[in-house]
Design a protein around this motif. Sequence first.
Motif, PDB file in Angstrom:
ATOM      1  N   HIS A  32       0.639  -1.301   0.165  1.00  0.00           N
ATOM      2  CA  HIS A  32      -0.196  -0.145  -0.068  1.00  0.00           C
ATOM      3  C   HIS A  32       0.839   1.386  -0.344  1.00  0.00           C
ATOM      4  O   HIS A  32       0.691   2.693  -0.340  1.00  0.00           O
ATOM      5  CB  HIS A  32      -1.149  -0.048   1.357  1.00  0.00           C
ATOM      6  CG  HIS A  32      -2.559  -0.954   0.877  1.00  0.00           C
ATOM      7  ND1 HIS A  32      -2.288  -1.450   1.876  1.00  0.00           N
ATOM      8  CD2 HIS A  32      -2.738  -1.276   0.257  1.00  0.00           C
ATOM      9  CE1 HIS A  32      -3.941  -2.212   1.368  1.00  0.00           C
ATOM     10  NE2 HIS A  32      -3.941  -2.185  -0.039  1.00  0.00           N
ATOM     11  N   LEU A  33       2.084   1.227   0.466  1.00  0.00           N
ATOM     12  CA  LEU A  33       2.883   2.200   0.864  1.00  0.00           C
ATOM     13  C   LEU A  33       2.946   2.496  -0.934  1.00  0.00           C
ATOM     14  O   LEU A  33       3.511   3.949  -0.955  1.00  0.00           O
ATOM     15  CB  LEU A  33       4.751   2.636   1.309  1.00  0.00           C
ATOM     16  CG  LEU A  33       5.288   2.749   1.485  1.00  0.00           C
ATOM     17  CD1 LEU A  33       4.225   4.687   2.147  1.00  0.00           C
ATOM     18  CD2 LEU A  33       6.078   3.820   1.968  1.00  0.00           C
ATOM     19  N   CYS A  34       3.760   1.479  -2.065  1.00  0.00           N
ATOM     20  CA  CYS A  34       4.307   1.854  -2.953  1.00  0.00           C
ATOM     21  C   CYS A  34       3.013   2.588  -3.446  1.00  0.00           C
ATOM     22  O   CYS A  34       3.504   3.414  -4.792  1.00  0.00           O
ATOM     23  CB  CYS A  34       4.254  -0.039  -3.443  1.00  0.00           C
ATOM     24  SG  CYS A  34       5.622  -0.639  -3.324  1.00  0.00           S
ATOM     25  N   LEU A  35       1.590   1.943  -3.159  1.00  0.00           N
ATOM     26  CA  LEU A  35       0.473   2.396  -3.663  1.00  0.00           C
ATOM     27  C   LEU A  35       0.163   4.509  -3.734  1.00  0.00           C
ATOM     28  O   LEU A  35      -0.002   4.331  -4.979  1.00  0.00           O
ATOM     29  CB  LEU A  35      -0.664   1.523  -3.772  1.00  0.00           C
ATOM     30  CG  LEU A  35      -2.034   1.942  -4.617  1.00  0.00           C
ATOM     31  CD1 LEU A  35      -1.845   1.200  -6.178  1.00  0.00           C
ATOM     32  CD2 LEU A  35      -3.271   0.665  -3.992  1.00  0.00           C
ATOM     33  N   ALA A  36       0.827   4.420  -2.631  1.00  0.00           N
ATOM     34  CA  ALA A  36       0.545   6.011  -2.090  1.00  0.00           C
ATOM     35  C   ALA A  36       1.690   6.680  -2.334  1.00  0.00           C
ATOM     36  O   ALA A  36       1.302   7.541  -2.771  1.00  0.00           O
ATOM     37  CB  ALA A  36       0.959   5.851  -0.939  1.00  0.00           C
ATOM     38  N   MET A  37       2.679   5.545  -3.329  1.00  0.00           N
ATOM     39  CA  MET A  37       3.881   6.791  -3.365  1.00  0.00           C
ATOM     40  C   MET A  37       3.900   6.777  -5.254  1.00  0.00           C
ATOM     41  O   MET A  37       5.279   7.818  -5.769  1.00  0.00           O
ATOM     42  CB  MET A  37       5.201   6.397  -2.792  1.00  0.00           C
ATOM     43  CG  MET A  37       5.105   7.337  -1.437  1.00  0.00           C
ATOM     44  SD  MET A  37       6.209   6.891  -0.605  1.00  0.00           S
ATOM     45  CE  MET A  37       7.311   8.321  -1.463  1.00  0.00           C
ATOM     46  N   LEU A  38       3.646   5.471  -5.578  1.00  0.00           N
ATOM     47  CA  LEU A  38       4.281   5.262  -7.207  1.00  0.00           C
ATOM     48  C   LEU A  38       2.859   5.681  -8.064  1.00  0.00           C
ATOM     49  O   LEU A  38       1.784   5.066  -8.020  1.00  0.00           O
ATOM     50  CB  LEU A  38       5.394   3.853  -6.927  1.00  0.00           C
ATOM     51  CG  LEU A  38       6.683   4.022  -6.123  1.00  0.00           C
ATOM     52  CD1 LEU A  38       6.715   2.614  -6.362  1.00  0.00           C
ATOM     53  CD2 LEU A  38       7.622   4.359  -6.831  1.00  0.00           C
TER      54      LEU A  38
END
Length: 412
Positions: free
Chosen positions: A118-124
């Motif tokens: 989910h952090l990847c989804l939030a940042m990339l």
Amino acid sequence: MKKSSNNEPYRIEPAQRITRLPPYLFARINALKHTMRQKGADIIDLGMGNPSDSAPQAVIDKLCEAARDPRNHRYSASKGIRNLRAEMAKKYARKWGVELDPDSEILACIGSKEGFSHLCLAMLGSGDTAIVPDPAYPIHCYGVVLAGANVITVPLGNGQEFLNTIAMVCEHLFPKPKLLILNYPHNPTAMTVDPGFFEPVVDLAKHFKFQVIHDFAYGETLFDGYKAPSFLATKGAKDVGVEMTTMSKPYNMAGFRIGFMAGNKQMIDYLATIKGYYDYGMFQAIQVAGIIAMRHCEGDVAAQNLKYQARRDVLCDGLERIGWQVEKPRASMFVWAKVAEEHLNGKGTIDYAMDLIEHAEVAIAPGRAFGENGEGYMRIALVENEQRLRQAIRNISRYAQQRPIRKAKAAK
């Protein structure tokens, strides 16, 4: 518009992000294990880092007690209850000398894998790039892919050459990479770093303006007196990145799904925003049990590490006897071993892993499943007792002796 025949199957098309994913190799391995077990085979399963030992009794008792309280049956908070986050802050201060604000610098995840994805989804997004060392734990690549971004792989390392490679990529790539994903102690290779390693990483991040995600899942699974350094203990680390931890490995709480993301306030806030839309957090009784684990079960963690260390010694000694090249790891719950050429018999590690399940009744993870640089190696999890590990070595050795050696073709 051409009408489809009633006899044609109705095709449902997935999103492009799904089509970018390769077939999940471990699904093939699991399917073969299931088939062999259906036939009565006693498969020694060393393929997954899935703890087979029990969670501490104090954790189980508190979970049962908390589950009976109807106040814990309601929706929880997507970022985790505050007492859980506060306990993790105390643990960081106690173990790694890192001061964290539980309200803005720590977030509880439904396992670290969920938090990372989910952090990847939030940042990339489309056009963004992340640097991932090879070999790598699969979600470190595919979390990036699922977010619509691109992966640049670099050979895994823990020294100056590795850092130089990262700098070279940043200098020559446009647009510049947005994320660097690190993982020490490493899965699958068990590679470790010493204090001071992360200082130039922070300098590179500030110079090239990328962020760092450090997967610290095995930061407490340690042997021979080794102490794994936390990325967040490095001066300036909170300015450029975050660190993932989990309760799965040290406390044998894999099924509880308790992970944490800690560090940079903005990155934590981005993850909290995404999670606020996606979930209501973990069952609250599990979070209460997690507090008890961190507060009272450090002795259980130490005892578990001694178990893994004893298993490591049995496994490494056995693999060396049958001709595999292996260095005893000082952390993680895996052994990363180079397979003897005569055992591979001309095959790649994926085919060899399938053969071992079918003919030796042993399941281990092929190195190629973790990247091109994993070819020739196997990852073996320390999740069975010493007797079963010895049996696995005997089975592998017996299978190698039974097969005819494939002769190399003569040059024309």
